[in-house]
Every structure is written in structure tokens, then in C-alpha cells.
Design an enzyme around this catalytic site. Sequence first.
Site, PDB file in Angstrom:
ATOM      1  N   HIS A   1       3.985 -13.253  -8.529  1.00  0.00           N
ATOM      2  CA  HIS A   1       5.507 -12.971  -9.397  1.00  0.00           C
ATOM      3  C   HIS A   1       4.993 -13.154 -10.706  1.00  0.00           C
ATOM      4  CE1 HIS A   1       7.596 -13.178  -4.687  1.00  0.00           C
ATOM      5  NE2 HIS A   1       6.004 -13.558  -4.980  1.00  0.00           N
TER       6      HIS A   1
ATOM      7  N   ASN B   1       2.198 -16.897  -4.079  1.00  0.00           N
ATOM      8  CA  ASN B   1       2.428 -17.435  -2.831  1.00  0.00           C
ATOM      9  C   ASN B   1       1.491 -17.316  -1.835  1.00  0.00           C
ATOM     10  OD1 ASN B   1       4.935 -18.450  -3.297  1.00  0.00           O
ATOM     11  ND2 ASN B   1       6.134 -16.929  -2.896  1.00  0.00           N
TER      12      ASN B   1
ATOM     13  N   GLY C   1       5.695 -19.597   1.994  1.00  0.00           N
ATOM     14  CA  GLY C   1       7.264 -18.187   1.550  1.00  0.00           C
ATOM     15  C   GLY C   1       5.744 -17.352   1.374  1.00  0.00           C
TER      16      GLY C   1
ATOM     17  N   CYS D   1       0.879  -1.090   0.058  1.00  0.00           N
ATOM     18  CA  CYS D   1       0.473  -0.364   0.145  1.00  0.00           C
ATOM     19  C   CYS D   1       0.832   1.038   0.075  1.00  0.00           C
ATOM     20  CB  CYS D   1      -0.876  -0.132   1.203  1.00  0.00           C
ATOM     21  SG  CYS D   1      -2.478  -1.199   1.286  1.00  0.00           S
TER      22      CYS D   1
ATOM     23  N   HIS E   1       0.085  -8.242   1.398  1.00  0.00           N
ATOM     24  CA  HIS E   1      -1.371  -7.557   0.127  1.00  0.00           C
ATOM     25  C   HIS E   1      -0.916  -8.384  -1.310  1.00  0.00           C
ATOM     26  CE1 HIS E   1      -1.954  -3.857  -1.568  1.00  0.00           C
ATOM     27  NE2 HIS E   1      -2.353  -4.249  -3.046  1.00  0.00           N
TER      28      HIS E   1
ATOM     29  N   ASP F   1      11.072  -6.724  -8.398  1.00  0.00           N
ATOM     30  CA  ASP F   1      10.861  -7.827  -7.107  1.00  0.00           C
ATOM     31  C   ASP F   1      12.585  -6.974  -7.125  1.00  0.00           C
ATOM     32  OD1 ASP F   1      10.042 -10.481  -5.328  1.00  0.00           O
ATOM     33  OD2 ASP F   1      11.911  -8.987  -4.721  1.00  0.00           O
TER      34      ASP F   1
ATOM     35  N   HIS G   1      -5.677  -2.442  -1.116  1.00  0.00           N
ATOM     36  CA  HIS G   1      -5.875  -4.210  -0.634  1.00  0.00           C
ATOM     37  C   HIS G   1      -6.274  -4.691   0.205  1.00  0.00           C
ATOM     38  CE1 HIS G   1      -3.089  -5.562   3.230  1.00  0.00           C
ATOM     39  NE2 HIS G   1      -3.970  -5.288   3.717  1.00  0.00           N
TER      40      HIS G   1
ATOM     41  N   HIS H   1      -0.277 -10.294  -4.482  1.00  0.00           N
ATOM     42  CA  HIS H   1       0.662 -10.123  -6.019  1.00  0.00           C
ATOM     43  C   HIS H   1       0.967 -11.134  -6.613  1.00  0.00           C
ATOM     44  CE1 HIS H   1       2.867 -10.895  -1.939  1.00  0.00           C
ATOM     45  NE2 HIS H   1       3.791 -11.369  -2.483  1.00  0.00           N
TER      46      HIS H   1
HETATM   47  P1  AMP Z   1       5.790 -13.666  -0.756  1.00  0.00           P
HETATM   48  O1  AMP Z   1       7.247 -13.214  -0.024  1.00  0.00           O
HETATM   49  O2  AMP Z   1       5.518 -14.006  -2.024  1.00  0.00           O
HETATM   50  O3  AMP Z   1       5.254 -12.655  -0.225  1.00  0.00           O
HETATM   51  O4  AMP Z   1       6.877 -11.801  -1.778  1.00  0.00           O
HETATM   52  C1  AMP Z   1       7.058 -10.566  -1.632  1.00  0.00           C
HETATM   53  C2  AMP Z   1       7.923 -10.185  -2.430  1.00  0.00           C
HETATM   54  O5  AMP Z   1       8.383  -9.222  -2.409  1.00  0.00           O
HETATM   55  C3  AMP Z   1       9.131 -10.580  -1.781  1.00  0.00           C
HETATM   56  O6  AMP Z   1       9.625 -11.739  -3.167  1.00  0.00           O
HETATM   57  C4  AMP Z   1      10.045  -9.584  -1.512  1.00  0.00           C
HETATM   58  O7  AMP Z   1      11.475  -9.483  -2.362  1.00  0.00           O
HETATM   59  C5  AMP Z   1       9.705  -8.387  -2.657  1.00  0.00           C
HETATM   60  N1  AMP Z   1       9.681  -7.223  -1.406  1.00  0.00           N
HETATM   61  C6  AMP Z   1      10.212  -7.322  -0.414  1.00  0.00           C
HETATM   62  N2  AMP Z   1       9.993  -5.706  -0.545  1.00  0.00           N
HETATM   63  C7  AMP Z   1      10.654  -5.390  -1.401  1.00  0.00           C
HETATM   64  C8  AMP Z   1      10.260  -3.304  -1.709  1.00  0.00           C
HETATM   65  N3  AMP Z   1      10.396  -2.976  -1.502  1.00  0.00           N
HETATM   66  N4  AMP Z   1      10.135  -3.174  -3.050  1.00  0.00           N
HETATM   67  C9  AMP Z   1      10.196  -4.997  -4.341  1.00  0.00           C
HETATM   68  N5  AMP Z   1       9.743  -5.736  -4.045  1.00  0.00           N
HETATM   69  C10 AMP Z   1       9.875  -6.002  -2.490  1.00  0.00           C
HETATM   70 ZN    ZN Z   2      -2.062  -3.411   1.357  1.00  0.00          ZN
END
Ligand code: AMP
Ligand code: ZN
Length: 117
Positions: A105, A90, A96, A12, A101, A35, A51, A103
Site C-alpha cells: 500500500h 499487511n 488486516g 491475479c 497476493h 485502491d 503470485h 501488495h
Molecule cells: P489488504 O487488506 O492489505 O490485503 O489490502 C487489500 C486491499 O485491496 C484493500 O485495501 C482493498 O480496498 C483493496 N481492494 C480490494 N478489491 C479491490 C479491487 N477490485 N481493486 C482495487 N483495490 C481493491
Molecule cells: Zn495472485
Amino acid sequence: MSGEPQDDCLFCKIVEGHVPATIVRETETTLAFRDINPQAPTHILVIPKAHHVDAATLAAEAPQLAADVLRETQAVADEEKLESYRVVFNTGSGAGQTVWHAHAHVLGGRGLHWPPG
Ligand code: AMP
Ligand code: ZN
């Protein structure tokens, strides 16, 4: 409340511009950014701006928005010129998930093994 910005949510904050990110695409309803800890030459996250805690919740609460996210994964892959790529949601800490929020990948640019680890 689901759909409303959450003060303690990293993604967010990225949507609101309070945390920097390398944004590669933006639509009215979605954002795509690189990422911070890439697991492949291309590793981009596509998120709904609103969100929702995970992909299944998003699909249940806002199906059109879930479709927007999926459509954007293809748009990202096209921009990155990926012939093959993987889309991962995930869901749950055991799988993992670390950011609550929703997302997607988008991973590509190298061979991807199956099954994943
Ligand atoms: P997950 O583990 O599936 O919840 O994915 C979260 C992802 O967010 C991970 O792959 C992190 O590397 C990525 N992440 C965490 N902080 C940031 C950030 N500030 N900017 C971009 N990606 C991020
Ligand atoms: Zn959010």
C-alpha cells in the site's frame, strides 16, 4: 504453485485484465493501481504480476521481484508528487491482510499518524 497465476486470486485477475482496475503504472514485472477503498487522498497498491502470498514470501522466493515492487513504490510516490508517504505490507489476517497476493500500500496526501492503528 507460487509464482503461477491462481484462479481464485483477485489480484491475479487484475493482472490478467479479467477484473478492471485504475492502473497508474506498469512495468514488465509489476502493476500499480488505485485502491478501491482509499484510506488517504493517494492510496495505490503496487503488486508483483507473479503470485506470491505475502511480502515475506515474495522476498524469500523472488528477491529481485521484491526489489522491483519496492522501487515502484517510490516511482508511484514521485508521480503523485508525495513528499512524505507510507508503504505498508499487511501480513496475516490479524494485521488486516485480506488479499493473499503480495501488495504494497502506498499512502499519502494527508498527515499520517504514528503509531498506526
Ligand atoms: P489488504 O487488506 O492489505 O490485503 O489490502 C487489500 C486491499 O485491496 C484493500 O485495501 C482493498 O480496498 C483493496 N481492494 C480490494 N478489491 C479491490 C479491487 N477490485 N481493486 C482495487 N483495490 C481493491
Ligand atoms: Zn495472485
